[in-house]
Design a protein around this motif. Structure first.
Motif, PDB file in Angstrom:
ATOM      1  N   TYR A   1       0.846  -1.196   0.000  1.00 48.89           N
ATOM      2  CA  TYR A   1       0.000   0.000   0.000  1.00 48.89           C
ATOM      3  C   TYR A   1       0.885   1.250   0.000  1.00 48.89           C
ATOM      4  O   TYR A   1       0.700   2.157  -0.810  1.00 48.89           O
ATOM      5  CB  TYR A   1      -0.927  -0.022   1.215  1.00 48.89           C
ATOM      6  N   ASP A   2       1.830   1.284   0.916  1.00 50.90           N
ATOM      7  CA  ASP A   2       2.715   2.444   1.029  1.00 50.90           C
ATOM      8  C   ASP A   2       3.559   2.618  -0.235  1.00 50.90           C
ATOM      9  O   ASP A   2       3.808   3.745  -0.677  1.00 50.90           O
ATOM     10  CB  ASP A   2       3.610   2.320   2.260  1.00 50.90           C
ATOM     11  N   TYR A   3       3.991   1.512  -0.818  1.00 49.60           N
ATOM     12  CA  TYR A   3       4.761   1.553  -2.058  1.00 49.60           C
ATOM     13  C   TYR A   3       3.921   2.158  -3.179  1.00 49.60           C
ATOM     14  O   TYR A   3       4.393   3.013  -3.928  1.00 49.60           O
ATOM     15  CB  TYR A   3       5.228   0.133  -2.403  1.00 49.60           C
ATOM     16  N   TRP A   4       2.679   1.708  -3.291  1.00 50.04           N
ATOM     17  CA  TRP A   4       1.800   2.261  -4.328  1.00 50.04           C
ATOM     18  C   TRP A   4       1.528   3.742  -4.062  1.00 50.04           C
ATOM     19  O   TRP A   4       1.514   4.547  -4.985  1.00 50.04           O
ATOM     20  CB  TRP A   4       0.494   1.467  -4.412  1.00 50.04           C
ATOM     21  N   ALA A   5       1.321   4.108  -2.811  1.00 47.43           N
ATOM     22  CA  ALA A   5       1.079   5.515  -2.485  1.00 47.43           C
ATOM     23  C   ALA A   5       2.298   6.363  -2.847  1.00 47.43           C
ATOM     24  O   ALA A   5       2.156   7.457  -3.409  1.00 47.43           O
ATOM     25  CB  ALA A   5       0.730   5.666  -1.010  1.00 47.43           C
ATOM     26  N   SER A   6       3.499   5.855  -2.566  1.00 48.05           N
ATOM     27  CA  SER A   6       4.707   6.612  -2.885  1.00 48.05           C
ATOM     28  C   SER A   6       4.945   6.710  -4.391  1.00 48.05           C
ATOM     29  O   SER A   6       5.656   7.603  -4.854  1.00 48.05           O
ATOM     30  CB  SER A   6       5.935   6.000  -2.196  1.00 48.05           C
ATOM     31  N   ASN A   7       4.328   5.809  -5.153  1.00 49.25           N
ATOM     32  CA  ASN A   7       4.418   5.840  -6.615  1.00 49.25           C
ATOM     33  C   ASN A   7       3.201   6.513  -7.247  1.00 49.25           C
ATOM     34  O   ASN A   7       2.999   6.407  -8.457  1.00 49.25           O
ATOM     35  CB  ASN A   7       4.605   4.422  -7.165  1.00 49.25           C
ATOM     36  N   HIS A   8       2.405   7.175  -6.429  1.00 45.55           N
ATOM     37  CA  HIS A   8       1.264   7.963  -6.888  1.00 45.55           C
ATOM     38  C   HIS A   8       0.272   7.151  -7.724  1.00 45.55           C
ATOM     39  O   HIS A   8      -0.140   7.578  -8.799  1.00 45.55           O
ATOM     40  CB  HIS A   8       1.729   9.199  -7.666  1.00 45.55           C
ATOM     41  N   VAL A   9      -0.087   5.991  -7.207  1.00 50.43           N
ATOM     42  CA  VAL A   9      -1.049   5.121  -7.896  1.00 50.43           C
ATOM     43  C   VAL A   9      -2.453   5.551  -7.457  1.00 50.43           C
ATOM     44  O   VAL A   9      -2.981   5.064  -6.480  1.00 50.43           O
ATOM     45  CB  VAL A   9      -0.796   3.625  -7.574  1.00 50.43           C
ATOM     46  N   TYR A  10      -3.008   6.500  -8.188  1.00 50.99           N
ATOM     47  CA  TYR A  10      -4.302   7.066  -7.808  1.00 50.99           C
ATOM     48  C   TYR A  10      -5.419   6.739  -8.794  1.00 50.99           C
ATOM     49  O   TYR A  10      -6.555   7.135  -8.570  1.00 50.99           O
ATOM     50  CB  TYR A  10      -4.188   8.577  -7.657  1.00 50.99           C
ATOM     51  N   SER A  11      -5.084   6.038  -9.874  1.00 55.94           N
ATOM     52  CA  SER A  11      -6.116   5.691 -10.855  1.00 55.94           C
ATOM     53  C   SER A  11      -6.162   4.181 -11.053  1.00 55.94           C
ATOM     54  O   SER A  11      -5.188   3.477 -10.789  1.00 55.94           O
ATOM     55  CB  SER A  11      -5.821   6.364 -12.199  1.00 55.94           C
ATOM     56  N   LEU A  12      -7.295   3.732 -11.523  1.00 50.57           N
ATOM     57  CA  LEU A  12      -7.476   2.314 -11.794  1.00 50.57           C
ATOM     58  C   LEU A  12      -6.486   1.849 -12.862  1.00 50.57           C
ATOM     59  O   LEU A  12      -5.890   0.770 -12.748  1.00 50.57           O
ATOM     60  CB  LEU A  12      -8.920   2.055 -12.239  1.00 50.57           C
ATOM     61  N   ALA A  13      -6.271   2.667 -13.893  1.00 48.15           N
ATOM     62  CA  ALA A  13      -5.335   2.299 -14.965  1.00 48.15           C
ATOM     63  C   ALA A  13      -3.911   2.135 -14.420  1.00 48.15           C
ATOM     64  O   ALA A  13      -3.210   1.180 -14.770  1.00 48.15           O
ATOM     65  CB  ALA A  13      -5.366   3.343 -16.076  1.00 48.15           C
TER      66      ALA A  13
END
Length: 108
Positions: free
Chosen positions: A78-90
């Motif tokens: 979760y934190d990894y995705w947040a740090s990579n700015h994963v904010y969209s479904l795509a």
């Protein structure tokens, strides 16, 4: 399980379900204490949209469903995705292309 992310009906489920509902679906309703603890670590995090969290859960459980895993691994992802700015479904779907074991090894 990752192939579900190519199904428009399943994507709709990602858009409308809560993370708990997603885990219930992916585990066939057989939620263990480990899953509850792992989901609990995400409860207070508010960085990613719910549909992205659901894709993250699919990504995680495609490898770890019915296995013993480090209960903090889901939070690390979760934190990894947040740090990579994963904010969209795509972007979330794109991130599922990463080899999860390699990602987790780099986060420990």
């Amino acid at each position: 399980m990752l192939n579900l992310l190519n199904d428009p009906d399943f994507i709709q489920k990602c858009e409308t379900s809560s993370p708990l509902e997603m885990v219930e679906y992916l585990t066939g309703g057989n939620i263990r204490g480990l899953e509850k603890i792992a989901l609990g670590t995400l409860a207070n995090r508010k960085q990613l949209p719910a549909n992205v969290v659901n894709v993250l859960i699919v990504y995680f459980f495609s490898t770890f469903a019915n296995k013993v895993y480090d209960r903090n691994d889901l939070a690390r992802l979760y934190d990894y995705w947040a740090s990579n700015h994963v904010y969209s479904l795509a972007k979330a779907q794109e991130m599922t292309g990463e080899y999860i074991e390699k990602v987790l090894a780099s986060l420990k």
